[in-house]
Design a protein around this motif. Structure first.
Motif, PDB file in Angstrom:
ATOM      1  N   GLU A  18      44.726   1.742  62.192  1.00 54.40           N
ATOM      2  CA  GLU A  18      43.476   1.084  62.668  1.00 54.40           C
ATOM      3  C   GLU A  18      42.571   1.759  63.791  1.00 54.40           C
ATOM      4  N   GLN A  19      43.491   2.119  64.899  1.00 56.94           N
ATOM      5  CA  GLN A  19      42.829   2.563  65.927  1.00 56.94           C
ATOM      6  C   GLN A  19      42.126   4.091  65.683  1.00 56.94           C
ATOM      7  N   LEU A  20      42.700   4.720  64.940  1.00 59.12           N
ATOM      8  CA  LEU A  20      42.345   5.940  64.404  1.00 59.12           C
ATOM      9  C   LEU A  20      40.970   5.842  63.605  1.00 59.12           C
ATOM     10  N   GLN A  21      40.925   4.815  62.774  1.00 60.81           N
ATOM     11  CA  GLN A  21      39.814   4.367  62.005  1.00 60.81           C
ATOM     12  C   GLN A  21      38.624   4.019  62.829  1.00 60.81           C
ATOM     13  N   ARG A  23      38.198   4.881  65.949  1.00 57.95           N
ATOM     14  CA  ARG A  23      37.747   6.113  66.862  1.00 57.95           C
ATOM     15  C   ARG A  23      36.847   7.059  65.944  1.00 57.95           C
ATOM     16  N   LEU A  24      37.413   7.065  64.704  1.00 57.99           N
ATOM     17  CA  LEU A  24      36.580   8.026  63.668  1.00 57.99           C
ATOM     18  C   LEU A  24      35.116   7.410  63.371  1.00 57.99           C
ATOM     19  N   ARG A  25      35.223   6.284  63.340  1.00 56.06           N
ATOM     20  CA  ARG A  25      33.645   5.337  62.975  1.00 56.06           C
ATOM     21  C   ARG A  25      32.999   5.582  64.372  1.00 56.06           C
ATOM     22  N   GLU A  26      33.317   5.391  65.552  1.00 54.63           N
ATOM     23  CA  GLU A  26      32.502   5.348  66.837  1.00 54.63           C
ATOM     24  C   GLU A  26      32.120   6.972  66.776  1.00 54.63           C
ATOM     25  N   PHE A  27      32.763   7.716  66.576  1.00 56.60           N
ATOM     26  CA  PHE A  27      32.578   9.216  66.643  1.00 56.60           C
ATOM     27  C   PHE A  27      31.326   9.775  65.768  1.00 56.60           C
ATOM     28  N   MET A  28      31.529   9.258  64.596  1.00 54.00           N
ATOM     29  CA  MET A  28      30.547   9.354  63.736  1.00 54.00           C
ATOM     30  C   MET A  28      29.106   8.728  63.925  1.00 54.00           C
ATOM     31  N   LEU A  29      29.150   7.422  64.428  1.00 48.27           N
ATOM     32  CA  LEU A  29      28.097   6.732  65.003  1.00 48.27           C
ATOM     33  C   LEU A  29      27.407   7.402  66.172  1.00 48.27           C
ATOM     34  N   LYS A  53      38.301  14.591  56.310  1.00 48.31           N
ATOM     35  CA  LYS A  53      38.943  13.947  55.198  1.00 48.31           C
ATOM     36  C   LYS A  53      37.956  12.851  54.739  1.00 48.31           C
ATOM     37  N   ARG A  54      37.661  11.954  55.738  1.00 49.94           N
ATOM     38  CA  ARG A  54      36.901  10.591  55.293  1.00 49.94           C
ATOM     39  C   ARG A  54      35.367  10.850  55.087  1.00 49.94           C
ATOM     40  N   TYR A  55      34.621  11.967  56.006  1.00 52.92           N
ATOM     41  CA  TYR A  55      33.295  11.786  55.888  1.00 52.92           C
ATOM     42  C   TYR A  55      32.752  13.150  55.403  1.00 52.92           C
ATOM     43  N   LEU A  56      33.393  13.917  54.638  1.00 49.19           N
ATOM     44  CA  LEU A  56      32.664  14.835  53.979  1.00 49.19           C
ATOM     45  C   LEU A  56      32.168  14.261  52.534  1.00 49.19           C
TER      46      LEU A  56
END
Length: 120
Positions: A18-21, A23-29, A53-56
């Protein structure tokens, strides 16, 4: 330099899925809403593995399935460079990265297992 004063890592040895998700979302935003036309980002290969893996985008996965697989599951070589094109008009959940290219003799190894850095 103001941004680097924030804590970018979780307390303890490993962040939860959950923490990784988050962090990934914040990075993308941050990428999506940047006012810059070009951005250079440095970081750990395994973090970028999780980002890709998530955003391609599905379009890129169909266009170049081998590179998409390698970037999503492999480990980018040390000091490797991947040029990515982000489409800010796409929805985050649809995958923003519409192009990816390995440059400057960058390779991707199939030995891309997760470490304590990123576990999803």
């Amino acid at each position: 330099t103001e941004e680097v004063s924030d804590c970018w890592w979780p307390e303890g040895q490993m962040e939860s899925s959950e923490q990784l998700q988050v962090r990934l979302r914040e990075f993308m935003l941050q990428l999506m809403y940047s006012s810059h036309d070009s951005i250079v980002v440095f970081g750990h290969s395994l973090f970028f593995q999780q980002v890709l893996k998530r955003y391609l985008s599905e379009d890129f996965r169909k266009k170049d399935p081998i590179l998409a697989r390698d970037l999503s599951h492999g480990k980018i070589s040390n000091c490797g460079v991947v040029r990515l094109e982000l489409d800010p008009w796409r929805k985050l959940e649809d995958g923003l990265f519409v192009e990816a290219k390995l440059i400057l003799n960058t390779t991707v190894s199939s030995e891309g297992g997760l470490t304590a850095c990123c576990q999803a």
